[in-house]
Scaffold this motif. Structure first.
Motif, short mmCIF file in Angstrom:
data_model
loop_
_atom_site.label_atom_id
_atom_site.label_comp_id
_atom_site.label_asym_id
_atom_site.label_seq_id
_atom_site.Cartn_x
_atom_site.Cartn_y
_atom_site.Cartn_z
N UNK A 205 0.79 -1.23 0.00
CA UNK A 205 0.00 0.00 0.00
C UNK A 205 0.82 1.27 0.00
N UNK A 206 2.12 1.19 -0.17
CA UNK A 206 2.97 2.39 -0.17
C UNK A 206 2.89 3.12 -1.50
N UNK A 207 2.78 2.38 -2.59
CA UNK A 207 2.84 2.97 -3.94
C UNK A 207 1.66 2.43 -4.75
N UNK A 208 0.94 3.32 -5.39
CA UNK A 208 -0.20 2.92 -6.22
C UNK A 208 0.22 2.75 -7.67
N UNK A 209 -0.56 1.96 -8.39
CA UNK A 209 -0.26 1.75 -9.80
C UNK A 209 -0.40 3.02 -10.62
N UNK A 210 -1.34 3.88 -10.27
CA UNK A 210 -1.53 5.14 -11.00
C UNK A 210 -0.30 6.02 -10.87
N UNK A 211 0.28 6.07 -9.68
CA UNK A 211 1.49 6.88 -9.50
C UNK A 211 2.67 6.27 -10.27
N UNK A 212 2.78 4.95 -10.26
CA UNK A 212 3.85 4.30 -11.01
C UNK A 212 3.73 4.59 -12.50
N UNK A 213 2.51 4.58 -12.99
CA UNK A 213 2.30 4.87 -14.41
C UNK A 213 2.65 6.32 -14.73
N UNK A 214 2.43 7.23 -13.79
CA UNK A 214 2.77 8.63 -14.01
C UNK A 214 4.26 8.88 -14.07
N UNK A 215 5.07 7.93 -13.61
CA UNK A 215 6.52 8.09 -13.63
C UNK A 215 7.16 7.53 -14.90
N UNK A 216 6.38 7.10 -15.89
CA UNK A 216 6.94 6.32 -16.99
C UNK A 216 7.99 7.10 -17.79
N UNK A 217 7.83 8.40 -17.95
CA UNK A 217 8.83 9.16 -18.71
C UNK A 217 10.16 9.21 -17.97
N UNK A 218 10.09 9.53 -16.67
CA UNK A 218 11.32 9.57 -15.88
C UNK A 218 11.98 8.20 -15.76
N UNK A 219 11.16 7.14 -15.65
CA UNK A 219 11.72 5.79 -15.53
C UNK A 219 12.42 5.38 -16.81
N UNK A 220 11.83 5.69 -17.96
CA UNK A 220 12.46 5.34 -19.24
C UNK A 220 13.79 6.08 -19.39
N UNK A 221 13.81 7.36 -19.03
CA UNK A 221 15.05 8.13 -19.11
C UNK A 221 16.10 7.58 -18.14
N UNK A 222 15.69 7.31 -16.91
CA UNK A 222 16.64 6.79 -15.93
C UNK A 222 17.19 5.43 -16.32
N UNK A 223 16.33 4.54 -16.81
CA UNK A 223 16.78 3.21 -17.23
C UNK A 223 17.74 3.32 -18.42
N UNK A 224 17.46 4.24 -19.34
CA UNK A 224 18.34 4.42 -20.50
C UNK A 224 19.71 4.93 -20.07
#
Length: 316
Positions: A205-224
């Motif tokens: 219950x710490x992190x919701x799926x909606x918030x994780x989806x909102x991070x997709x741009x930053x996550x793609x950049x960070x992973x790259x």
């Protein structure tokens, strides 16, 4: 005749005195250390095979030719690497280091089981279920990342060795090479654990799926960016070869989190089940005026006496 002592029954909830906890911890650690020591001794006999296994990917791409036929095929001015080892005690020390590393890795099932056997009695049934799921998923993910690092090693070694001036052989210390391989295996293995960490945060219950989806741009950049540093190659295909699997794992974790949030909302809307306790309303309510009771009616009459009040003496 003395009767045999009864075997002490175990508490179903895993509770025991502190002395018993310490005694069990000592036994578990002793068994784990014996398993690691036994595997280390066996691995010492295969020391050369282990070294060849780790150095083969590098030598296959940047190793110096060992025959005239291979030397003739090598481009003119190409650089190569020769694995070296320095010092009188260095071979023995390296053999101990490699054997111990192999012992710890190969004995993982034993010492992980001992750790689990010590912790499991204090866990609830649902916590054990989640622990089995995380271990069963985390181990294959880590092994997949380690295998991928092993396959990327030749390309990484070739790019790094190309910085050597032309016509100069690179003397590569064996201990440095093993440290490089170990770091890459650990970094790649842990990077593949990213979706498991996100799923764990969602289940708690710490992190919701909606918030994780909102991070997709930053996550793609960070992973790259991480893939660019983890695979120091000028070829973008090699960088994408690491980034794309982590992208897929990340979005897989997002889909799982969204489905879990939806299931959680549906369960909350249905209310508690038949075997679940409903929430108690602990809000205090105002109490009206209480009618005073006369002293003569406080207790019922139960006979008469000189030292009795309403039929009762001081004791009763």
């Amino acid at each position: 005749m003395l009767k045999p002592a009864r075997k002490k029954e175990k508490d179903p909830e895993g509770r025991m005195p502190l002395a018993d906890h310490l005694r069990e911890l000592r036994n578990r650690l002793a068994k784990a250390m014996l398993a690691i020591l036994a595997v280390t001794v066996v691995a010492a006999f295969f020391y050369n095979d282990i070294i060849n296994f780790f150095t083969k990917p590098v030598l296959s791409s940047v190793g110096c030719p060992t025959s005239f036929a291979e030397l003739a095929k090598q481009p003119k001015g190409a650089t190569c690497a020769r694995i070296t080892i320095n010092g009188l005690l260095a071979p023995f020390t390296l053999a101990l280091k490699v054997s111990l590393m192999a012992g710890v890795v190969l004995a993982t099932p034993v010492w992980l089981y001992q750790l689990w056997a010590f912790v499991a009695p204090g866990l609830h049934r649902s916590e054990k279920k989640y622990a089995y799921a995380f271990v069963g998923t985390g181990v294959p993910l880590f092994l997949s990342g380690a295998f991928f690092a092993y396959k990327v090693l030749p390309t990484t070694a070739k790019v790094l060795i190309d910085f050597t001036p032309h016509g100069v052989d690179n003397l590569l210390p064996l201990d440095d090479l093993l440290n490089l391989v170990t770091r890459m295996v650990i970094v790649f293995g842990l990077s593949f654990e990213l979706p498991l960490l996100l799923i764990m945060l969602n289940l708690t219950g710490v992190l919701s799926g909606k918030r994780m989806l909102g991070w997709w741009r930053g996550m793609i950049l960070g992973i790259t960016i991480f893939a660019a540093f983890a695979t120091p190659s000028t070829d973008p295909l090699t960088m994408l070869a690491l980034a794309v699997p982590i992208w897929v794992l990340y979005f897989g974790a997002v889909v799982f989190a969204l489905m879990n949030d939806k299931r959680r909302r549906q369960r909350a809307a249905m209310g508690p089940g038949d075997d679940e306790a409903s929430d108690l309303d602990l809000t205090p309510e105002a109490i009206g005026e209480v009618e005073a009771v006369p002293a003569s009616r406080a207790l019922p009459e139960n006979g008469s006496g000189e030292d009795r009040v309403n039929g009762y003496d001081d004791v009763t």
